[in-house]
Write an enzyme that holds these catalytic residues in place. Structure first.
Site, PDB file in Angstrom:
ATOM      1  N   GLY A  12      -1.475   0.863  13.664  1.00  0.00           N
ATOM      2  CA  GLY A  12      -0.951   0.316  12.409  1.00  0.00           C
ATOM      3  C   GLY A  12      -1.632   0.970  11.214  1.00  0.00           C
ATOM      4  O   GLY A  12      -2.235   2.043  11.328  1.00  0.00           O
ATOM      5  N   GLY A  13      -1.562   0.296  10.061  1.00  0.00           N
ATOM      6  CA  GLY A  13      -2.114   0.844   8.824  1.00  0.00           C
ATOM      7  C   GLY A  13      -3.607   1.105   8.924  1.00  0.00           C
ATOM      8  O   GLY A  13      -4.093   2.167   8.526  1.00  0.00           O
TER       9      GLY A  13
ATOM     10  N   LYS B 225       0.813  -1.224   0.000  1.00  0.00           N
ATOM     11  CA  LYS B 225       0.000   0.000   0.000  1.00  0.00           C
ATOM     12  C   LYS B 225       0.846   1.274   0.000  1.00  0.00           C
ATOM     13  O   LYS B 225       0.511   2.243  -0.674  1.00  0.00           O
ATOM     14  CB  LYS B 225      -0.939   0.014   1.210  1.00  0.00           C
ATOM     15  CG  LYS B 225      -2.052  -1.032   1.141  1.00  0.00           C
ATOM     16  CD  LYS B 225      -2.959  -0.896   2.353  1.00  0.00           C
ATOM     17  CE  LYS B 225      -4.101  -1.875   2.319  1.00  0.00           C
ATOM     18  NZ  LYS B 225      -5.068  -1.689   3.387  1.00  0.00           N
TER      19      LYS B 225
HETATM   20  P1  NAP Z   1      -0.770  -3.610  11.403  1.00  0.00           P
HETATM   21  O1  NAP Z   1      -0.397  -2.419  10.603  1.00  0.00           O
HETATM   22  O2  NAP Z   1       0.171  -4.766  11.448  1.00  0.00           O
HETATM   23  O3  NAP Z   1      -1.030  -3.112  12.936  1.00  0.00           O
HETATM   24  C1  NAP Z   1      -1.247  -4.040  13.947  1.00  0.00           C
HETATM   25  C2  NAP Z   1      -1.573  -3.293  15.231  1.00  0.00           C
HETATM   26  O4  NAP Z   1      -1.832  -4.250  16.241  1.00  0.00           O
HETATM   27  C3  NAP Z   1      -0.414  -2.420  15.735  1.00  0.00           C
HETATM   28  O5  NAP Z   1      -0.917  -1.272  16.351  1.00  0.00           O
HETATM   29  C4  NAP Z   1       0.248  -3.343  16.761  1.00  0.00           C
HETATM   30  O6  NAP Z   1       0.931  -2.655  17.795  1.00  0.00           O
HETATM   31  C5  NAP Z   1      -0.967  -4.002  17.359  1.00  0.00           C
HETATM   32  N1  NAP Z   1      -0.615  -5.269  18.005  1.00  0.00           N
HETATM   33  C6  NAP Z   1      -0.215  -6.422  17.389  1.00  0.00           C
HETATM   34  N2  NAP Z   1       0.056  -7.363  18.326  1.00  0.00           N
HETATM   35  C7  NAP Z   1      -0.173  -6.785  19.526  1.00  0.00           C
HETATM   36  C8  NAP Z   1      -0.067  -7.238  20.880  1.00  0.00           C
HETATM   37  N3  NAP Z   1       0.310  -8.493  21.161  1.00  0.00           N
HETATM   38  N4  NAP Z   1      -0.390  -6.386  21.872  1.00  0.00           N
HETATM   39  C9  NAP Z   1      -0.785  -5.115  21.600  1.00  0.00           C
HETATM   40  N5  NAP Z   1      -0.890  -4.621  20.360  1.00  0.00           N
HETATM   41  C10 NAP Z   1      -0.583  -5.458  19.325  1.00  0.00           C
HETATM   42  O7  NAP Z   1      -2.162  -4.218  10.933  1.00  0.00           O
HETATM   43  P2  NAP Z   1      -3.407  -3.415  10.288  1.00  0.00           P
HETATM   44  O8  NAP Z   1      -3.332  -3.516   8.835  1.00  0.00           O
HETATM   45  O9  NAP Z   1      -3.470  -2.078  10.934  1.00  0.00           O
HETATM   46  O10 NAP Z   1      -4.648  -4.339  10.742  1.00  0.00           O
HETATM   47  C11 NAP Z   1      -5.047  -4.365  12.104  1.00  0.00           C
HETATM   48  C12 NAP Z   1      -6.275  -5.254  12.226  1.00  0.00           C
HETATM   49  O11 NAP Z   1      -7.354  -4.704  11.494  1.00  0.00           O
HETATM   50  C13 NAP Z   1      -6.053  -6.663  11.677  1.00  0.00           C
HETATM   51  O12 NAP Z   1      -6.625  -7.587  12.556  1.00  0.00           O
HETATM   52  C14 NAP Z   1      -6.801  -6.662  10.356  1.00  0.00           C
HETATM   53  O13 NAP Z   1      -7.339  -7.939  10.061  1.00  0.00           O
HETATM   54  C15 NAP Z   1      -7.916  -5.680  10.617  1.00  0.00           C
HETATM   55  N6  NAP Z   1      -8.347  -5.033   9.387  1.00  0.00           N
HETATM   56  C16 NAP Z   1      -9.613  -5.264   8.957  1.00  0.00           C
HETATM   57  C17 NAP Z   1     -10.062  -4.683   7.785  1.00  0.00           C
HETATM   58  C18 NAP Z   1     -11.457  -4.938   7.315  1.00  0.00           C
HETATM   59  O14 NAP Z   1     -11.733  -4.806   6.125  1.00  0.00           O
HETATM   60  N7  NAP Z   1     -12.363  -5.292   8.190  1.00  0.00           N
HETATM   61  C19 NAP Z   1      -9.218  -3.834   7.067  1.00  0.00           C
HETATM   62  C20 NAP Z   1      -7.927  -3.598   7.542  1.00  0.00           C
HETATM   63  C21 NAP Z   1      -7.502  -4.210   8.699  1.00  0.00           C
HETATM   64  P3  NAP Z   1       2.493  -2.239  17.572  1.00  0.00           P
HETATM   65  O15 NAP Z   1       2.469  -0.990  16.754  1.00  0.00           O
HETATM   66  O16 NAP Z   1       3.011  -2.042  18.954  1.00  0.00           O
HETATM   67  O17 NAP Z   1       3.141  -3.394  16.850  1.00  0.00           O
END
Ligand code: NAP
Length: 464
Positions: free
Chosen positions: A316-317, A254
């Site tokens: 995150g993203g 992205k």
């Molecule tokens: P990402 O960029 O990898 O961000 C992950 C986030 O989760 C970060 O803030 C990370 O914190 C936190 N995290 C991961 N493990 C953790 C832990 N053990 N304890 C506390 N915080 C933790 O992923 P993303 O793209 O933002 O996606 C995040 C979620 O949204 C995913 O589950 C994804 O499936 C969902 N999502 C859904 C849709 C939809 O269409 N419904 C679209 C996009 C995303 P750190 O910064 O400290 O690593």
């Protein structure tokens, strides 16, 4: 040729069947021991309520099952105590003019107590038990035996359900397992679309987009295209050469795509991320539909973020799109993230609306107590290796009128959502966002307005 398709037997059906059979087997000795002259609890015990308890406790994950099990247990306690207490009325209960209003009062009291304990999942048992205790032809001391037998059965059913759920695999297949059933008509004129990612095999986009394309009668086909990290420029050349109309991008492409676009929409520029690319007239147009998809999802749920204090978990993203859109919509957002520096970096993009904070339980409790909407943008609770919240006590202080939204859609109900629902909060999972951002992408690809509500209904049936 029309094919007759055999309906698939899901894990929920298998688990229920196993639990019901076990319930019957457990009670076989009770039946064998039954002696008319002995009566008593032993003689009364049977498998029916064990089966009912088994069926209603089989939720999609062990955690959810445990949560619901606890609620049922509370319901059994409330319903059992109230039901047995009414038996103190003795022979008066034989009069239907007394029994009926007493039963009504007991059910209302049971419901009220369960809601007071913030356990709506307990209400069913709190009403069922007094009903089965009172609506029988049983009289005298046998009534007590009958009541205790019903409670014992229901408890046995509860533990059978929890055991079966713990031993047998989870209900929902892991992402990537079980190939989706995609049948699309392809003609020589059909325009090509795809999703790129690394990995991308688990993506639901082909299923979602092809379902919508077929339903709308559009002449497009949507494919799944693995593209290795760092290869977006090569892929763009390939896509242009192969005549693609456009593509979606997921992790990790992205951000890389931003610098490769000829034109960028406002959100893609704001988030520094492109999830939709249209190839028109030799130009690449980059869009981001995540933020608008999220706001549309809130709207669908009847949630207005304007002027609200919002607690966003994660930076995150996905959190970036959510927070910046919430800021645009006039919300006051606190971003709690494990890596606080990432939250600070995100908040610096709109400091007048966004404030960074840590992810320790004291901070989460403090912020939750003040917020009017909670959005989980972390991967905690996601099927597979998403991890789990260590402490949910921040939900104890969350005001009851604050909705809880989780961006995760697999499982359909995360433990966070399950606990929030049990406490009486309005909850929404990530399915709405998944569909809305896909609808917005398809609108860009095809330049056609699409009825998002109709697509949501259609896709809920297809993916449910
Ligand atoms: P990402 O960029 O990898 O961000 C992950 C986030 O989760 C970060 O803030 C990370 O914190 C936190 N995290 C991961 N493990 C953790 C832990 N053990 N304890 C506390 N915080 C933790 O992923 P993303 O793209 O933002 O996606 C995040 C979620 O949204 C995913 O589950 C994804 O499936 C969902 N999502 C859904 C849709 C939809 O269409 N419904 C679209 C996009 C995303 P750190 O910064 O400290 O690593």
């Amino acid at each position: 040729m029309k094919q007759n398709r055999v309906p698939r037997i899901g894990m929920r059906v298998i688990k229920t069947a196993v639990a019901v059979v076990l319930s019957y087997l457990v009670f076989v000795p009770f039946g064998l021991l039954y002696r008319e002259e002995l009566g008593g609890v032993l003689g009364q015990a049977g498998p029916l309520y064990a089966c009912i308890a088994s069926i209603i406790c089989l939720q999609s994950t062990v955690d959810q099952s445990v949560q619901l099990g606890i609620s049922r247990l509370i319901g059994i306690g409330v319903g059992g105590v109230l039901g047995i207490a009414t038996l103190l009325l003795g022979p008066a209960l034989d009069n239907p003019w007394i029994k009926a209003p007493v039963l009504g009062l007991v059910c209302v009291a049971g419901l009220w107590l369960c809601l007071l304990l913030k356990r709506p999942g307990a209400c069913v048992m709190a009403c069922i038990l007094p009903c089965v205790i009172l609506i029988t032809g049983v009289t005298g001391v046998t009534r007590y035996h009958y009541a205790v037998a019903r409670i014992v059965e229901t408890l046995v059913g509860l533990f059978i359900a929890l055991g079966v759920n713990a031993v047998l695999p989870d209900l929902r297949p892991e992402p990537g397992k079980g190939a989706p059933d995609l049948r699309v008509e392809v003609k020589n004129s059909t325009k090509k679309l795809c999703v790129i990612g690394d990995p991308v095999g688990h993506s639901k986009s082909p299923l979602i987009q092809n379902t919508m394309i077929a339903a709308l009668g559009l002449d497009y086909v949507y494919l799944c295209q693995p593209v290795p990290r760092g290869s977006c420029r090569q892929w763009l050349d390939c896509a242009r050469f192969a005549g693609y109309a456009g593509f979606n991008a997921t992790m990790p492409h992205k951000e890389e795509l931003v610098g490769l676009m000829d034109e960028l929409d406002e959100d893609a520029r704001l988030f520094g991320a492109v999830n939709t690319v249209c190839l028109r007239d030799g130009k690449a147009w980059g869009y981001n539909t995540d933020g608008a998809g999220f706001l549309r999802t809130l709207d669908d749920e009847g949630i207005s973020p304007a002027g609200k204090r919002v607690l966003v978990l994660g930076a995150g993203g996905a959190a970036k799109a959510v927070c910046l859109k919430l800021a645009q919509a006039g919300a006051d957002v606190v971003v709690c993230n494990r890596t606080v520096s990432k939250a600070a970096e995100l908040c610096a993009l709109a400091p007048e609306h966004l404030r960074p904070a840590g992810f320790d339980i004291d901070t989460l409790r403090r912020e939750a107590a003040e917020c009017q909407l909670l959005v989980n943008c972390t991967s905690l609770g996601m099927a597979g290796a998403g991890g789990q919240f260590r402490d949910f006590s921040f939900l104890d202080v969350l005001p009851l009128n604050a909705p809880v939204v989780d961006l995760i859609y697999a499982p359909a109900e995360t433990e966070l959502l399950c606990r929030a629902r049990e406490k009486g909060h309005h909850t929404a999972n990530g399915f709405g966002l998944l569909v809305n951002q896909a609808v917005l992408s398809l609108e860009h690809f095809t330049d056609t307005p699409i009825d998002a509500a109709a697509m949501k209904k259609l896709l809920a049936e297809k993916l449910g």
